[in-house]
Scaffold this motif. Sequence first.
Motif, PDB file in Angstrom:
ATOM      1  N   THR A  60      23.748  -1.634   5.097  1.00  0.00           N
ATOM      2  CA  THR A  60      23.613  -2.168   6.456  1.00  0.00           C
ATOM      3  C   THR A  60      22.146  -2.299   6.851  1.00  0.00           C
ATOM      4  O   THR A  60      21.726  -3.316   7.420  1.00  0.00           O
ATOM      5  N   VAL A  61      21.351  -1.277   6.546  1.00  0.00           N
ATOM      6  CA  VAL A  61      19.921  -1.334   6.872  1.00  0.00           C
ATOM      7  C   VAL A  61      19.233  -2.405   6.026  1.00  0.00           C
ATOM      8  O   VAL A  61      18.326  -3.107   6.512  1.00  0.00           O
ATOM      9  N   SER A  62      19.654  -2.557   4.775  1.00  0.00           N
ATOM     10  CA  SER A  62      19.097  -3.624   3.925  1.00  0.00           C
ATOM     11  C   SER A  62      19.374  -4.992   4.541  1.00  0.00           C
ATOM     12  O   SER A  62      18.518  -5.892   4.495  1.00  0.00           O
ATOM     13  N   MET A  63      20.538  -5.157   5.109  1.00  0.00           N
ATOM     14  CA  MET A  63      20.869  -6.412   5.803  1.00  0.00           C
ATOM     15  C   MET A  63      19.914  -6.652   6.969  1.00  0.00           C
ATOM     16  O   MET A  63      19.424  -7.757   7.173  1.00  0.00           O
ATOM     17  N   GLU A  64      19.630  -5.610   7.731  1.00  0.00           N
ATOM     18  CA  GLU A  64      18.730  -5.728   8.874  1.00  0.00           C
ATOM     19  C   GLU A  64      17.318  -6.101   8.434  1.00  0.00           C
ATOM     20  O   GLU A  64      16.590  -6.788   9.165  1.00  0.00           O
ATOM     21  N   LEU A  65      16.941  -5.670   7.238  1.00  0.00           N
ATOM     22  CA  LEU A  65      15.616  -5.997   6.710  1.00  0.00           C
ATOM     23  C   LEU A  65      15.583  -7.356   6.027  1.00  0.00           C
ATOM     24  O   LEU A  65      14.525  -7.804   5.580  1.00  0.00           O
ATOM     25  N   GLY A  66      16.745  -8.016   5.949  1.00  0.00           N
ATOM     26  CA  GLY A  66      16.814  -9.314   5.283  1.00  0.00           C
ATOM     27  C   GLY A  66      16.872  -9.210   3.773  1.00  0.00           C
ATOM     28  O   GLY A  66      16.699 -10.207   3.069  1.00  0.00           O
ATOM     29  N   GLU A  67      17.130  -8.027   3.264  1.00  0.00           N
ATOM     30  CA  GLU A  67      17.227  -7.820   1.815  1.00  0.00           C
ATOM     31  C   GLU A  67      18.705  -7.924   1.414  1.00  0.00           C
ATOM     32  O   GLU A  67      19.361  -6.940   1.079  1.00  0.00           O
ATOM     33  N   TYR A  68      19.196  -9.141   1.437  1.00  0.00           N
ATOM     34  CA  TYR A  68      20.636  -9.360   1.277  1.00  0.00           C
ATOM     35  C   TYR A  68      21.123  -9.076  -0.148  1.00  0.00           C
ATOM     36  O   TYR A  68      22.237  -8.577  -0.334  1.00  0.00           O
ATOM     37  N   GLY A  69      20.302  -9.411  -1.137  1.00  0.00           N
ATOM     38  CA  GLY A  69      20.692  -9.118  -2.514  1.00  0.00           C
ATOM     39  C   GLY A  69      20.852  -7.624  -2.741  1.00  0.00           C
ATOM     40  O   GLY A  69      21.785  -7.175  -3.419  1.00  0.00           O
ATOM     41  N   LYS A  70      19.957  -6.846  -2.152  1.00  0.00           N
ATOM     42  CA  LYS A  70      20.034  -5.393  -2.255  1.00  0.00           C
ATOM     43  C   LYS A  70      21.270  -4.878  -1.537  1.00  0.00           C
ATOM     44  O   LYS A  70      21.954  -3.954  -2.012  1.00  0.00           O
ATOM     45  N   ALA A  71      21.577  -5.487  -0.394  1.00  0.00           N
ATOM     46  CA  ALA A  71      22.765  -5.098   0.368  1.00  0.00           C
ATOM     47  C   ALA A  71      24.025  -5.338  -0.458  1.00  0.00           C
ATOM     48  O   ALA A  71      24.945  -4.502  -0.466  1.00  0.00           O
ATOM     49  N   VAL A  72      24.064  -6.465  -1.154  1.00  0.00           N
ATOM     50  CA  VAL A  72      25.225  -6.782  -1.996  1.00  0.00           C
ATOM     51  C   VAL A  72      25.422  -5.687  -3.049  1.00  0.00           C
ATOM     52  O   VAL A  72      26.553  -5.259  -3.325  1.00  0.00           O
ATOM     53  N   GLU A  73      24.317  -5.227  -3.626  1.00  0.00           N
ATOM     54  CA  GLU A  73      24.410  -4.170  -4.648  1.00  0.00           C
ATOM     55  C   GLU A  73      25.011  -2.885  -4.071  1.00  0.00           C
ATOM     56  O   GLU A  73      25.879  -2.263  -4.698  1.00  0.00           O
ATOM     57  N   TYR A  74      24.537  -2.492  -2.888  1.00  0.00           N
ATOM     58  CA  TYR A  74      25.074  -1.282  -2.262  1.00  0.00           C
ATOM     59  C   TYR A  74      26.568  -1.444  -1.956  1.00  0.00           C
ATOM     60  O   TYR A  74      27.372  -0.548  -2.230  1.00  0.00           O
ATOM     61  N   PHE A  75      26.922  -2.568  -1.370  1.00  0.00           N
ATOM     62  CA  PHE A  75      28.322  -2.799  -0.990  1.00  0.00           C
ATOM     63  C   PHE A  75      29.236  -2.888  -2.218  1.00  0.00           C
ATOM     64  O   PHE A  75      30.366  -2.385  -2.201  1.00  0.00           O
ATOM     65  N   ASN A  76      28.740  -3.527  -3.276  1.00  0.00           N
ATOM     66  CA  ASN A  76      29.554  -3.645  -4.490  1.00  0.00           C
ATOM     67  C   ASN A  76      29.796  -2.277  -5.136  1.00  0.00           C
ATOM     68  O   ASN A  76      30.851  -2.048  -5.734  1.00  0.00           O
ATOM     69  N   ARG A  77      28.823  -1.384  -5.021  1.00  0.00           N
ATOM     70  CA  ARG A  77      29.023  -0.041  -5.572  1.00  0.00           C
ATOM     71  C   ARG A  77      30.172   0.665  -4.864  1.00  0.00           C
ATOM     72  O   ARG A  77      30.947   1.399  -5.493  1.00  0.00           O
ATOM     73  N   ILE A  78      30.285   0.446  -3.564  1.00  0.00           N
ATOM     74  CA  ILE A  78      31.406   1.054  -2.825  1.00  0.00           C
ATOM     75  C   ILE A  78      32.721   0.504  -3.358  1.00  0.00           C
ATOM     76  O   ILE A  78      33.668   1.268  -3.620  1.00  0.00           O
TER      77      ILE A  78
END
Length: 254
Positions: free
Chosen positions: A211-229
């Motif tokens: 969620t914080v990665s999304m706020e920073l505009g780091e969407y690719g990183k956010a995808v990685e975190y969410f996919n791990r879940i």
Amino acid sequence: MATYKKRGYKSKTNKEERVADEHSATEEVFSTLDESASKTEEWVSRNQQYILTGIGVIVVVVLGYLGYQQFVQNPKEAEASNEMFFAQQYFDEAVNSTAKDSLYGLALNGAEGKYGLLDIIENYSGTKAANLAHYSAGMAYLNTQQYQEAIQYLEEFESEDPILGALAKGGIGDAFVQLGQEADAIAWYDKAIAHNDNNFTAPKFLFKAGTVSMELGEYGKAVEYFNRIKEEYPSSEEARTIDIFIGRAETLSK
């Protein structure tokens, strides 16, 4: 000219020569050992006072440690735990109450002549109760929007416990979010995730990091975190709606 052997004479066999050589070698070994033992005895004799002093120091240290544990540390631990009981009661009430601020204040500072968490930390340093008081104090400060203090106390909490250890690190991440230091927050969420691979804290902080990665505009990183879940913790609470977040992050990352 003819040669002859003296009557009664028998030349040594190879076996007899080998036995003689081994006997000689054994004598040399024992002679060397005797010399070494003699030198060792001389060294011990010359340094006997230092050796006895060293042994005495070790004995004193060991007995001192055991005595300290028995007569100082153990009673201190018991007293600290007893004091902690009242402070922790206020903390637990605050967690489940609407009057959180006042109860957290009582937990931190004590009441009715009883120590608060801060008193326990100050007066019972080095005890298990004082260590736990760092965690509770940090969480009390976090819940009363005192984020710098929350970070300070949570950083001083040490625990290998799979839940408390992760929650403390994640709490520091939450405090950094509130202070607008999102990069620091993600770093602490990563530490919380790595602390223990369990189905409660790991997906919880993966989601926060995403969620914080999304706020920073780091969407690719956010995808990685969410996919791990989705892949590693499919039975977690966070996994129930994670596809929505994955889809949103993937769309924004294009």
